[in-house]
Design an enzyme around this catalytic site. Sequence first.
Site, PDB file in Angstrom:
ATOM      1  N   ASP A   1      -5.423 -30.651 -65.058  1.00 17.32           N
ATOM      2  CA  ASP A   1      -4.547 -31.353 -65.979  1.00 17.32           C
ATOM      3  C   ASP A   1      -4.670 -30.789 -67.394  1.00 17.32           C
ATOM      4  OD1 ASP A   1      -2.575 -33.288 -66.329  1.00 17.32           O
ATOM      5  OD2 ASP A   1      -3.723 -34.811 -65.265  1.00 17.32           O
TER       6      ASP A   1
ATOM      7  N   ASP B   1       5.134 -36.677 -65.236  1.00 17.17           N
ATOM      8  CA  ASP B   1       4.768 -37.361 -63.997  1.00 17.17           C
ATOM      9  C   ASP B   1       5.979 -38.019 -63.342  1.00 17.17           C
ATOM     10  OD1 ASP B   1       2.204 -36.619 -64.529  1.00 17.17           O
ATOM     11  OD2 ASP B   1       1.462 -38.628 -64.990  1.00 17.17           O
TER      12      ASP B   1
END
Length: 653
Positions: free
Chosen positions: A157, A212
Site C-alpha cells: 500500500d 478502493d
Amino acid sequence: MRRLSLLWTLLLAAVCLVAVPSPAAAAPPAPTPPMGFNNWNATHCRPEFDENMIKGVADLMVAKGLRDAGYEYVNLDDCWALPWRGPAGELVPDPRRFPNGIKALAGYVHAKGMKFGLYSSAGTMTCSASGFPGALGHEPQDAAQFAAWGVDYLKYDSCNNQGVDVVERYTAMRDALKATGRDIVLSVSEWGENRPWLWAGEVGQLWRTTGDIGDSWASMLSIMKRNLALGQFAGPGRWNDPDMLEVGNGGMTDEEYRTHFSMWAMMAAPLLIGTDLRKATPRTLEILGNREVIAIDQDPLGVQGRVVRAEGGRWVVAKPLKGGDMAVALFNESGHPQRIAATVTEVGLPPAEPAYKVRDLWAGTDAHTAGALAATVPAHGTVLLRVSRDTHWNAYPPLVEVDLQAPAPYPGGPSLIEPGAAAELTTVVTNHGHLPARDVTVRLATPEGWQVAANRPATVKALPGGEQFVTTWKVTAPAGLPLDAYRIDASVLRAHAGVMFVVPPPPPSGTPYVSDLAWLSMANGWGPVERDRSNGGLGPADGRRLTIGGATYTKGLGTHAPGTIEYYLGGRCTRLRAQVGVDDEKGARGSVTFEVWADGRKVAETALITNAMPAQPLDADVSGARVMRLVVTDGGDGVDSDHADWADAILTC
C-alpha cells in the site's frame, strides 16, 4: 600436430555449442492475472479476521473447487500485525488473531496446494486507523522476514509515505524482495495516483489504477470505466488492477455481480475474491466458479478488452483470445433492459465464412451466427459471448434473438403504466443464423392479474436465416396496482428478453421540494441518496445537515457521484431550481458536475464544482417532461469524496 589438436579443439567446442540447448526465456512472474482471496472487502479489521477464518476460507477454496478453477492465493490484508515492532525491529504477528504465527498459517495454505500473500505499506505505517508498522526504511528486513515465512504475494500500500518519491519507495521493496531469492509477486497498491501504468511494470506485476472499490453498483461502474481506458499498458506479467472483487458481499444484485465478474475478466484484471466464503451463497459460488468466464480472464494472450462502442448505456467490449477466438461483452449500464447489437467484423473478426460459433458463457448455450451478435440485456446486466470459428457450425442451432419493445419517455428509460391502463408491446424475433429456426413460438410471461393479447398468432413453423417475426401485444395492468416495478418476460426457443413496467406515483403539483417526493429510481455512488441531509456513508440516514461553503440548508438531497435520481413529472412541471455544490463534510476534497435531464434532453449542466466553491444556482426548464433525471458525475477524476448536494431543490408544477 599442434594444428591438428587446435582443429579438434575448435570442432569439439562447436559440437558443445550445438549440443547444449540455450536456456528458455524465464516466464514472467504472474504470466496471467493473479487469482485468489483477500479478506479486506469482507472483514476490514473486525475481530472475525483471524487464523481460523483464513484456514476456513482455504479449506472451502479446495472443497468448492475454487482452487482447481485457478484461485491460488490466500492473502491477508491489513491488521495482521501488532502496532509495534519487536526488539530487533522485526514485524510481530498479532498473537490474538494468529496465535500460531504467520509462518505456520502460510504452511497450512501451502499444504492445500495454494500460495500465501501478505500486506504492508510503502510508508511508516499501514492504512489502518490503528497504525500498524509500514515497511518504509525497513525494506530489506521486512522482505527477508516475508520470505522466511513463505510469503508468495505482497500487497504493498501507499499510506504514511512521508513524501518519499513513489518510484523510489516501490523500487526499494522490489529490490529487497529480489534479494531474498524467493519469487514473490509485488502488487503496487498506490491507487493510481501517480499513473503507475507508466512505471510500475518495471517494479511489480500488477498495479492499482483507482481508489478502493466499494460494494455498490456506482463504485464498481466508475472503477470499471477508468480501468477500461488503460488496456495498452497491460500484458503478461504486468496487469492493470481495478481492485478486488465484491461479488457476494450483498451491496449489489446477482445480475450486477455477474457484470462485475464479467467485466473484470474482460479487462484481464486480477480476480481476488473479497467475500467471506464461509457465508457465500450457492449463487455467489456459481459466479466466482464459472470456469468459462475465468478462462477469458486467464487467457494466455494477456490482452485487455477494448471498448468497441459505448452509447446510451449500451457497451460493446471485445477481447482477443489465443487461437483466434474473441470474447465479446454486451453490457447494459442503464437501469432498464436494452437491446445491444454488434457484428463480428465490428469486434475485430473477419467476415463470417459462412458462420461463427457463439457460446453464451453465463447461459451455457451454443449457437451459430452469420455475423450478428445481439441480445436484449437486463438492467445492469452483461451477456458474455465467446465467438470462434468452427467447421461444424451447422451442428449448432441458429442464433435467435427476441427483442421486447415497450414505450418509454426516452431511449433506455422506464416504461410507465397507470393502474387499469393498457400499453402496447412489440416482440421482434430475428434469426441471425444461416439455417432456418423451427417451431418458433413467442411466449409472454406477465405478473398475476395482468391481461395480455396478441394481435396475430405468435407462432411460425420456420423462420429463415436473416428474417424477422414481429408480434404486437396489448398488455393491461390490474386496477388498484400498488406503486412498484413489474417485470414482463418474452421467450422464444432459448432466447429471452424482459421489460420492467413502473407504476409511478401521482405527478407533483404546486411548488414542492424535490426531497419530499417519491422517486422512480435511484442509483448512488456511495450508500443511498439522503433526504434533507448529506450523504454520510453506506447506511441510511447517517448524514448531517446539508452544508455548502459554510451555508446550511434545511431541505435538499445528499448524493454521491456518480448518481442518478429519476422523478415522474407527468408533463405537469415547468421548472427546477436548486443550489448545488460539494458538501463541507469531506473537507477540501471532492469535485463534481450536476446535470438535469427532461426525458431525453439535457436541459441544465454546471461547470466543474469543487469543495472550495460556494453553492451554485441551477435553473432548469423541464416543461413537458414525463420524467426528470438529476445526474451527478465525478468530474472525470474519480469518485473519492464526491458528496454532492441538491440544496433547496424546488419544482414549479
